[in-house]
Design a protein around this motif. Structure first.
Motif, PDB file in Angstrom:
ATOM      1  N   GLY A 273       0.769  -1.238   0.000  1.00  0.00           N
ATOM      2  CA  GLY A 273       0.000   0.000   0.000  1.00  0.00           C
ATOM      3  C   GLY A 273       0.795   1.279   0.000  1.00  0.00           C
ATOM      4  N   PHE A 274       2.129   1.208  -0.151  1.00  0.00           N
ATOM      5  CA  PHE A 274       2.943   2.418  -0.137  1.00  0.00           C
ATOM      6  C   PHE A 274       3.042   3.005  -1.546  1.00  0.00           C
ATOM      7  CE2 PHE A 274       4.513   0.206   3.622  1.00  0.00           C
ATOM      8  CZ  PHE A 274       4.531   1.231   4.554  1.00  0.00           C
ATOM      9  N   PRO A 275       2.903   4.317  -1.663  1.00  0.00           N
ATOM     10  CA  PRO A 275       3.114   4.958  -2.975  1.00  0.00           C
ATOM     11  C   PRO A 275       4.610   5.121  -3.251  1.00  0.00           C
ATOM     12  CG  PRO A 275       2.508   6.620  -1.347  1.00  0.00           C
ATOM     13  CD  PRO A 275       2.482   5.282  -0.640  1.00  0.00           C
ATOM     14  N   GLN A 290       8.523  10.885 -14.947  1.00  0.00           N
ATOM     15  CA  GLN A 290       7.329  10.847 -14.109  1.00  0.00           C
ATOM     16  C   GLN A 290       7.700  10.580 -12.660  1.00  0.00           C
ATOM     17  OE1 GLN A 290       3.951  11.437 -15.150  1.00  0.00           O
ATOM     18  NE2 GLN A 290       3.924  11.673 -12.918  1.00  0.00           N
ATOM     19  N   ALA A 291       8.638   9.661 -12.449  1.00  0.00           N
ATOM     20  CA  ALA A 291       9.055   9.337 -11.086  1.00  0.00           C
ATOM     21  C   ALA A 291       9.694  10.548 -10.407  1.00  0.00           C
ATOM     22  CB  ALA A 291      10.032   8.157 -11.101  1.00  0.00           C
ATOM     23  N   GLU A 292      10.547  11.267 -11.134  1.00  0.00           N
ATOM     24  CA  GLU A 292      11.170  12.467 -10.577  1.00  0.00           C
ATOM     25  C   GLU A 292      10.114  13.505 -10.208  1.00  0.00           C
ATOM     26  OE1 GLU A 292      14.007  13.927 -13.368  1.00  0.00           O
ATOM     27  OE2 GLU A 292      15.044  12.003 -13.513  1.00  0.00           O
ATOM     28  N   ALA A 297       6.982  16.470  -6.204  1.00  0.00           N
ATOM     29  CA  ALA A 297       5.672  16.952  -5.766  1.00  0.00           C
ATOM     30  C   ALA A 297       5.146  16.195  -4.551  1.00  0.00           C
ATOM     31  CB  ALA A 297       4.673  16.829  -6.922  1.00  0.00           C
ATOM     32  N   ASN A 298       5.974  15.316  -3.979  1.00  0.00           N
ATOM     33  CA  ASN A 298       5.583  14.515  -2.813  1.00  0.00           C
ATOM     34  C   ASN A 298       4.352  13.643  -3.060  1.00  0.00           C
ATOM     35  OD1 ASN A 298       7.682  15.496  -1.052  1.00  0.00           O
ATOM     36  ND2 ASN A 298       6.522  17.410  -0.890  1.00  0.00           N
ATOM     37  N   ARG A 299       4.201  13.194  -4.310  1.00  0.00           N
ATOM     38  CA  ARG A 299       3.109  12.262  -4.613  1.00  0.00           C
ATOM     39  C   ARG A 299       3.502  10.830  -4.296  1.00  0.00           C
ATOM     40  NH1 ARG A 299       2.464  15.957  -9.071  1.00  0.00           N
ATOM     41  NH2 ARG A 299       3.882  14.681 -10.343  1.00  0.00           N
ATOM     42  N   VAL A 300       4.783  10.594  -4.063  1.00  0.00           N
ATOM     43  CA  VAL A 300       5.251   9.278  -3.633  1.00  0.00           C
ATOM     44  C   VAL A 300       5.991   9.433  -2.312  1.00  0.00           C
ATOM     45  CG1 VAL A 300       5.425   8.282  -5.952  1.00  0.00           C
ATOM     46  CG2 VAL A 300       7.387   9.506  -4.982  1.00  0.00           C
ATOM     47  N   LYS A 301       5.981   8.361  -1.550  1.00  0.00           N
ATOM     48  CA  LYS A 301       6.735   8.378  -0.301  1.00  0.00           C
ATOM     49  C   LYS A 301       8.224   8.235  -0.585  1.00  0.00           C
ATOM     50  CE  LYS A 301       7.495   8.193   4.167  1.00  0.00           C
ATOM     51  NZ  LYS A 301       7.312   9.392   5.026  1.00  0.00           N
ATOM     52  N   ALA A 302       8.553   7.448  -1.627  1.00  0.00           N
ATOM     53  CA  ALA A 302       9.967   7.237  -1.931  1.00  0.00           C
ATOM     54  C   ALA A 302      10.142   6.741  -3.352  1.00  0.00           C
ATOM     55  CB  ALA A 302      10.578   6.231  -0.963  1.00  0.00           C
ATOM     56  N   LEU A 303      11.313   7.016  -3.909  1.00  0.00           N
ATOM     57  CA  LEU A 303      11.786   6.322  -5.088  1.00  0.00           C
ATOM     58  C   LEU A 303      12.739   5.231  -4.612  1.00  0.00           C
ATOM     59  CD1 LEU A 303      12.591   9.085  -7.761  1.00  0.00           C
ATOM     60  CD2 LEU A 303      10.456   7.843  -7.351  1.00  0.00           C
ATOM     61  N   VAL A 304      12.541   4.020  -5.103  1.00  0.00           N
ATOM     62  CA  VAL A 304      13.455   2.922  -4.810  1.00  0.00           C
ATOM     63  C   VAL A 304      14.421   2.866  -5.985  1.00  0.00           C
ATOM     64  CG1 VAL A 304      13.660   0.513  -4.155  1.00  0.00           C
ATOM     65  CG2 VAL A 304      11.566   1.763  -3.627  1.00  0.00           C
TER      66      VAL A 304
END
Length: 719
Positions: A273-275, A290-292, A297-304
């Motif tokens: 469930g993590f973005p 898109q990932a950057e 924009a803080n739409r994801v908790k993290a980039l792996v």
């Protein structure tokens, strides 16, 4: 204009750059010293300052001031696309017209060249690889050398092969420096250079222009809180992530050592469930963008991410950097953790080392400069050819993997022994000396960096002080913030529920193995009459492996089993059980052969083994076990007819690997009879696949002997 007026003008540009409508922004004294050296004194300078110090502000302010005074465009050599995109956006805020030439926008190159020639571009950002692109080097670079108003070398430690991220393309800058018009200022910047690298870069900057000015500041990052969380295995680390990721401040980056680990971890976290999103060298450019954007924009908790997101990504409010696995260099580690806490008071940095880390270091350590015999062989091949040779053509003549061959050619190019031209590479005929002492020293430095990283993990003293001392920071002192200074602050507990979920995820075996579809270039020159596309009727089908040797799940289980010095023996029961599970999932997948699969393919009629010189018991017992559980006949094994070692050249390039395998196997009359008696698809069983050529050669033989589709099932895939 006097110095007071020049500084006021510089501060006004800075206010535009940082979006300060009130105009209260001011350059710090150390930043102003750098700007004044470039604009007023037209000097060459090396700035070694911590991440977030404001190095980009220096060269954008200097660009604006120099352009107003009639100077040509600024050329910025920048290593990563993420960094370039950030810099273009920053320049636009200050009214500076910036364009970039890199691998992601080839359709724009011609238009950009024209804009530069018309003087419409203030800043041109180029990747170091472009410096040796034939068209760029021969057409645009000479013009830039004459018209450039300021040359900026970002991440300048890459210039030095003593640095942790040596790139041969960067060393071409030495030639560009020598060709610059007199009085053109040069700025080199980095956040991670020890004393030796600093001296090396400064010396190269001074080429033909006197001594370079070195501005070096303290490298402490007061916002960073460093810690290490030591957990028993990969399952505990994934479980820890799932339980504690939300406790980390803001959004951040989770670094992994391999692409496989990044994809595994991101898939697991998304399933919980993590973005999150993965970001690796295998990620498509559009998905990277898109990932950057999502992270900014803080739409994801993290980039792996792998080190593909290593240098330059600019998000001032990045709240944490976490490493799932230990990098092999404390300098590279400090570079990556420097992404966090640039514009916030507090950011968390955690390292979760793994038992598999050193095995992964060894796997990726195949980057040392080749032995002199192989280098001389390459030079002779180029000299004898009488025409340019492409890298694929050279592979047929030199037993080096493509990535290592390409790096070697770039080093030889910088050294003047070869030259990249239209159609490939040529030898220059210039005398070249194999610098064995330097190459050995670099190897020792890499080994010392690995030991330092082990020491960091086990350190009882201040972690920030340790990293700063690795960078020869004279002001290094205890930080008072890290887990050793202030006490452990990250909870290392993992619940049984989370651990069970992570273990289940990592225990799930099965990855696809893509077949070879084209023969390598240049095989006829090696006496092997294979070229072009492999006929469909002789190709291997897409296969399956339990896992990749580089992943953190089955990779950890398979690496010891397939290690070079591992004893041979029957396949372990749990490994056989996993292989059977992979086979069952494969049968039920689209295109599989389970009865309930729509448009099911024909079921395999038998099992064939690839003969193994090093693990005969392992492979034969695996094939027998698959046949027994699957209620399939064991049709036999290919016959090994090659010379000693022909079947064991795992680190060769494709052409050399295929040459070694050509004629190494045959189909016995007994196996041919079994194939004829039971026509249909067969499972081809082996221990692992590296290049894919063993499977391709075996499949061609079996299909020519009358089998149907050849479906490879191996324990491990590399990469």
């Amino acid at each position: 204009m006097n110095e007071v007026e020049l500084r006021a003008e510089a501060d006004a540009v800075l206010a535009q750059l940082v979006g300060d409508p009130g105009g209260s922004a001011r350059l710090r004294e150390d930043q102003w010293q750098a700007v004044a050296a470039l604009v007023k004194e037209r000097r060459r300078a090396l700035v070694v300052q911590r991440t977030g110090w404001g190095k980009s502000a220096v060269y954008f302010v200097a660009t604006a001031l120099l352009r107003r005074r009639g100077a040509g465009p600024t050329v910025i050599v920048s290593p990563l696309l993420a960094l370039m995109r950030n810099q273009v956006e920053a320049a636009e805020r200050a009214g500076i017209r910036a364009r970039t030439i890199n691998s992601a926008n080839p359709e724009e190159w011609n238009a950009i060249h024209e804009e530069v020639e018309r003087g419409e571009t203030d800043v041109l950002l180029v990747s170091p690889e472009r410096l040796n692109s034939v068209d760029f080097r021969d057409q645009l670079l000479p013009k830039l050398a004459v018209t450039t108003g300021l040359l900026v070398v970002d991440e300048a430690h890459c210039i030095s092969d003593w640095g942790h991220d040596f790139r041969p393309d960067y060393r071409r800058l030495r030639a560009m420096l020598a060709d610059l018009a007199p009085g053109v200022p040069v700025l080199a910047t980095t956040a991670t250079a020890n004393a030796r690298v600093t001296a090396d870069v400064a010396e190269q900057l001074g080429t033909g222009s006197g001594e370079a000015l070195v501005l070096r500041g303290p490298l402490d990052r007061e916002s960073l809180r460093l810690g290490v969380v030591r957990l028993p295995d990969a399952a505990h680390r994934l479980a820890w992530l799932a339980e504690h990721l939300d406790e980390l401040p803001g959004s951040g980056i989770i670094y992994t050592l391999t692409v496989a680990a990044a994809e595994e971890a991101s898939a697991y976290l998304r399933g919980r469930g993590f973005p999150v999103a993965s970001y690796t060298g295998r990620t498509e450019n559009a998905d990277r963008l898109q990932a950057e954007d999502d992270l900014l924009a803080n739409r994801v908790k993290a980039l792996v991410a792998t080190s593909a997101l290593g240098m330059g990504f600019d998000k001032p409010d990045l709240g944490f950097v976490l490493h799932l696995g230990s990098p092999s260099s404390p300098i590279a580690y400090y570079q990556q953790v420097g992404r966090a806490g640039r514009g916030v008071e507090h950011a968390d940095v955690l390292l979760l080392p793994g038992k598999e880390d050193e095995a992964i270091w060894r796997y990726f350590a195949d980057t040392a400069f080749p032995p002199e015999a192989q280098v001389r062989q390459t030079l002779s091949a180029l000299a004898d050819a009488g025409r340019p040779l492409s890298v694929p053509a050279l592979e047929a003549m030199v037993d080096l993997r493509r990535s290592r061959l390409e790096t070697m050619l770039k080093v030889l190019d910088v050294d003047g022994a070869v030259k990249r031209v239209k159609g490939g590479w040529t030898a220059t005929g210039a005398e070249w000396v194999y610098d064995a002492e330097r190459y050995a020293w670099v190897a020792r430095q890499r080994s010392a960096e690995q030991q330092a990283m082990r020491d960091y993990v086990g350190a009882s003293g201040c972690r920030m002080e340790f990293l700063r001392r690795q960078l020869d920071d004279e002001g290094a002192s205890p930080c008072g913030r890290c887990d050793n200074c202030a006490g452990a602050w990250a909870d290392s507990s993992v619940s049984t529920t989370s651990l069970s979920s992570a273990t289940k995820e990592l225990d799930r075996p099965g990855v696809e193995v893509e077949p070879r579809r084209m023969w390598p270039t240049g095989m006829p020159a090696l006496g092997v009459e294979l070229k072009g596309r492999i006929p469909a009727g002789e190709q291997c089908s897409t296969g399956r492996a339990l896992g990749r040797l580089s992943d953190i799940g089955w990779g950890n289980r398979l690496r010891p089993l397939l290690a070079e010095n591992a004893p041979d023996g029957p396949v372990p029961a749990d490994v056989l059980q996993a292989a059977v599970a992979v086979l069952a999932d494969w049968a039920r997948s689209p295109g599989g052969w389970a009865p309930d699969v729509p448009d099911a393919a024909p079921r395999p009629v038998g099992v064939v083994a690839v003969p193994s010189l090093t693990r005969p018991q392992l492979v034969s017992s695996l094939a027998q076990g698959i046949a027994t559980v699957g209620r399939l006949p064991l049709l036999g094994a290919l016959t090994y007819t090659g010379s000693d070692g022909a079947h064991a050249a795992p680190r060769s390039n494709s052409a050399q690997r295929l040459r070694a395998l050509s004629g190494a196997f045959s189909v016995s009359e007994e196996l041919a009879g079994a194939l004829s008696a039971t026509p249909g698809p067969v499972l081809l069983v082996d221990d692992y696949t590296d290049s894919g050529w063993t499977l391709a050669v075996a499949a061609r033989l079996l299909r020519r002997a009358g089998s149907g589709q050849v479906l490879p099932l191996v324990l491990a895939a590399t990469g």
